[in-house]
Design a protein around this motif. Structure first.
Motif, short mmCIF file in Angstrom:
data_model
loop_
_atom_site.label_atom_id
_atom_site.label_comp_id
_atom_site.label_asym_id
_atom_site.label_seq_id
_atom_site.Cartn_x
_atom_site.Cartn_y
_atom_site.Cartn_z
N ASN A 125 0.85 -1.19 0.00
CA ASN A 125 0.00 0.00 0.00
C ASN A 125 0.89 1.24 0.00
O ASN A 125 1.59 1.51 0.98
N PRO A 126 0.88 2.02 -1.08
CA PRO A 126 1.75 3.20 -1.17
C PRO A 126 1.53 4.20 -0.04
O PRO A 126 2.49 4.84 0.41
N GLU A 127 0.28 4.35 0.41
CA GLU A 127 -0.01 5.29 1.50
C GLU A 127 0.63 4.83 2.80
O GLU A 127 1.17 5.64 3.57
N HIS A 128 0.56 3.54 3.06
CA HIS A 128 1.18 2.99 4.27
C HIS A 128 2.70 3.19 4.23
O HIS A 128 3.32 3.61 5.22
N GLU A 129 3.28 2.88 3.09
CA GLU A 129 4.73 3.02 2.94
C GLU A 129 5.17 4.48 3.08
O GLU A 129 6.17 4.78 3.73
N ALA A 130 4.39 5.38 2.48
CA ALA A 130 4.73 6.80 2.56
C ALA A 130 4.68 7.29 4.00
O ALA A 130 5.51 8.11 4.43
N MET A 131 3.71 6.79 4.76
CA MET A 131 3.57 7.19 6.15
C MET A 131 4.76 6.70 6.98
O MET A 131 5.29 7.43 7.83
N LEU A 132 5.21 5.49 6.71
CA LEU A 132 6.35 4.93 7.43
C LEU A 132 7.63 5.72 7.13
O LEU A 132 8.39 6.06 8.04
N LEU A 133 7.84 6.03 5.86
CA LEU A 133 9.02 6.80 5.47
C LEU A 133 8.96 8.23 6.03
O LEU A 133 9.99 8.83 6.37
#
Length: 297
Positions: A125-133
């Motif tokens: 999930n790109p949104e999840h990954e973006a939030m983690l980064l």
């Protein structure tokens, strides 16, 4: 045993007749007396909630489950059922409306928090990954990640090379809380991280943060946070209010940990429970408001 019997007798018989007698003497119903006798906040809303829960009137009892869009009609129905005239008690409608907003809003908030807790962190999930980064960038602005899966995550308190495994218990809720604190209280979050990385008093920043999310969630689920939200939100509490509570817990736990000077992280559960007890004690104060007092960015 005797206490249970008394409670049953009181709620099933005596309370009804006591309310009836007071109404005959004062000309006002119990809800009116609550709304006029207490200032806005936890005491008033809690008493109103108990009054509605204990009522044998379907309209009053059903008010606890009404939707936000139907609240105004619900209040009108209550006033009709209890024969409350606006000209005689002009403040009642607004007061009971706020109480119902807070009561039903708390239930809605729990549902929203539960949905986030159940949402699994996904690397796809790109949104999840973006939030983690984003979490990394907020906490470690001068250090670049070597790769998505790396031992560097340990620098902000994750257990393994890939943080996704640490979100299993609290789902996306744990990550959102960590990001919210770091984004809205960046200086404070970095200060807490520096304490967490102390060579002697250190602890796993992210893992403890997720653990504190579980604490906040359990307090919300049990209803223990009602006094806090009824005092701090003059209306329906929303997700942002829950995230703000987490910020309070994260900041205050760090202060508590540093002041206690534990011998090692091996004693974490002991100190976690001690902190939990302190928070629950605060929540027993009818005027409680667990608000982070530092200035937000």
């Amino acid at each position: 045993m005797l206490g249970c019997i008394w409670q049953y007798v009181y709620t099933s018989f005596l309370r009804y007749w006591l309310k009836w007698l007071i109404r005959q003497a004062t000309g006002t119903c119990e809800l009116q007396r609550i709304c006029s006798g207490y200032k806005p906040g936890a005491t008033r809303t809690t008493k109103a909630e108990y009054s509605l829960q204990s009522s044998k009137n379907k309209v009053l009892k059903g008010a606890l489950k009404t939707s936000k869009d139907n609240l105004e009609k619900c209040v009108d129905h209550i006033m009709k059922e209890k024969n409350i005239k606006p000209q005689k008690d002009p403040l009642f409608k607004g007061s009971v409306h706020i109480c119902l907003l807070q009561i039903t809003g708390y239930s809605s908030l729990y549902s929203s928090v539960e949905d986030l807790r159940k949402e699994v962190f996904s690397s796809n999930n790109p949104e999840h990954e973006a939030m983690l980064l984003k979490l990394w960038d907020l906490l470690m602005p001068t250090v670049e990640l070597e790769s998505r899966v790396t031992k560097q995550w340990g620098d902000i308190g994750f257990q393994g090379d890939d943080p996704k495994t640490d979100f299993r218990g609290m789902g996306l809720l744990g990550l959102i809380n960590l990001v919210f604190f770091s984004e809205n209280y960046t200086a404070e979050a970095r200060q807490v991280l520096s304490h967490a990385n102390h060579p002697k008093l250190g602890y796993s920043y992210a893992i403890v943060g997720i653990n504190l999310t579980e604490m906040a969630y359990s307090l919300l689920k049990s209803g223990a946070l009602k006094p806090h939200f009824y005092n701090s939100v003059q209306g329906a509490p929303e997700l942002q209010d829950f995230h703000q509570l987490y910020c309070y817990l994260a900041y205050e736990f760090d202060k508590f940990w540093v002041a206690e000077e534990p011998e090692s992280i091996m004693h974490f559960n002991q100190y976690r429970e001690k902190f939990h007890s302190i928070v629950k004690t605060h929540l027993q104060d009818p005027d409680v408001s667990l608000t982070l007092t530092v200035a937000s960015n």
